[in-house]
Design an enzyme around this catalytic site. Structure first.
Site, short mmCIF file in Angstrom:
data_model
loop_
_atom_site.label_atom_id
_atom_site.label_comp_id
_atom_site.label_asym_id
_atom_site.label_seq_id
_atom_site.Cartn_x
_atom_site.Cartn_y
_atom_site.Cartn_z
N ASP A 121 0.87 -1.16 0.00
CA ASP A 121 0.00 0.00 0.00
C ASP A 121 0.92 1.22 0.00
O ASP A 121 2.12 1.11 0.27
CB ASP A 121 -0.88 -0.03 1.25
CG ASP A 121 -1.70 1.22 1.43
OD1 ASP A 121 -2.39 1.62 0.47
OD2 ASP A 121 -1.63 1.82 2.52
N ASP A 161 -0.19 5.24 0.81
CA ASP A 161 -0.47 6.23 1.85
C ASP A 161 -0.65 5.55 3.21
O ASP A 161 -1.48 4.65 3.35
CB ASP A 161 -1.73 7.02 1.51
CG ASP A 161 -1.54 7.88 0.26
OD1 ASP A 161 -0.39 8.23 -0.03
OD2 ASP A 161 -2.54 8.20 -0.41
N THR A 176 -2.62 0.88 -4.65
CA THR A 176 -3.10 2.07 -3.96
C THR A 176 -4.53 2.43 -4.37
O THR A 176 -4.95 2.16 -5.49
CB THR A 176 -2.18 3.27 -4.25
OG1 THR A 176 -2.70 4.45 -3.64
CG2 THR A 176 -2.04 3.50 -5.76
N SER A 177 -5.25 3.06 -3.45
CA SER A 177 -6.57 3.60 -3.76
C SER A 177 -6.46 5.01 -4.32
O SER A 177 -7.48 5.62 -4.65
CB SER A 177 -7.44 3.60 -2.49
OG SER A 177 -7.63 2.29 -2.02
N LYS A 194 -10.17 -1.67 -2.73
CA LYS A 194 -10.10 -2.29 -1.41
C LYS A 194 -11.38 -1.96 -0.63
O LYS A 194 -11.89 -0.86 -0.75
CB LYS A 194 -8.88 -1.76 -0.65
CG LYS A 194 -7.56 -1.95 -1.36
CD LYS A 194 -6.43 -1.22 -0.62
CE LYS A 194 -5.15 -1.24 -1.40
NZ LYS A 194 -4.04 -0.55 -0.70
N ASP A 209 -1.44 -0.80 6.23
CA ASP A 209 -1.63 -0.13 7.51
C ASP A 209 -3.09 0.00 7.90
O ASP A 209 -3.38 0.32 9.05
CB ASP A 209 -1.02 1.28 7.45
CG ASP A 209 -1.86 2.23 6.60
OD1 ASP A 209 -2.36 3.24 7.14
OD2 ASP A 209 -2.01 1.96 5.40
#
Length: 213
Positions: free
Chosen positions: A16, A18, A110-111, A142, A167
């Site tokens: 991931d 951020d 990543t989103s 996600k 995270d």
């Protein structure tokens, strides 16, 4: 005639971005706070929802009477400005870790959107891998397993050979549903379901390298 020795199966690491490699929590809070002010909404409530959902789902929850396309355009404007002028940094150990991983054996999931990831990585000096699965690359984000499965496919890896570093609960669930090993970092307590927990990325660096090399 002797046969060639069988090479061991490769191991792959999927990160991931951020909150895992880039410390952008305060940036995200500020962006959503500014966005909330434009629409007269409670920034704390909006941010609470935004942490669990993708933007279009957030808009449907906190501003159902607003045009979601206009909401998204406003958010994108603020996020792009943050990439240009925001203050953020890579987590300790990120540069060492990504530079030491074998080429072609790791990727980003990543989103966020690729141009923002590349902008932040350029400013923090982090290397960008060949495989980067962003919000535009998949129909489901996600906690769906789709983003991590797509990254594994692009790397030519089986889910059983992939280690996910996350995270947040939605990312952890995504990796677990994809059938991958999931380790949590940068949280005081373990996210439900992780196979291992590290209080910081720095603590996890030697273990991640041992897995991958």
């Amino acid at each position: 005639m002797t046969s060639e020795p069988t090479q061991p199966a490769g191991k792959y690491v999927l990160f991931d971005v951020d909150g895992t490699l880039i410390d952008a929590v305060e940036n995200q809070r500020q962006v959503w706070g500014t966005w909330s002010a434009r629409y007269g909404l409670d920034p704390d409530e909006v941010y609470r929802v935004a942490l669990r959902t993708r933007p279009m789902e957030t808009f449907a929850t906190v501003a159902p009477d607003r045009d979601p396309r206009a909401c998204l355009a406003a958010l994108h404007e603020l996020e792009d400005e943050d990439v240009r002028s925001g203050v953020y940094a890579a987590f300790e150990g990120a540069t060492e870790l990504l530079s030491a991983l074998p080429s072609g054996r790791w990727g980003l999931v990543t989103s966020n959107y690729e141009h923002r990831v590349r902008g932040r990585f350029a400013r923090t000096g982090l290397p960008v891998p060949e495989v980067l699965v962003d919000a535009a690359a998949v129909a489901e984000g996600k906690p769906s397993p789709v983003p991590y499965l797509r990254a594994a496919e692009l790397l030519g890896a089986g889910p059983q050979d992939c280690l996910v570093i996350e995270d947040a609960p939605s990312g952890v669930r995504s990796g677990l549903c994809a059938g991958m090993t999931v380790w949590g970092v940068n949280a005081p307590v373990a996210v439900d379901g992780v196979h291992r927990h590290f209080g910081s990325l720095r603590e996890a660096v030697p273990e991640i390298l041992a897995f991958a090399t």
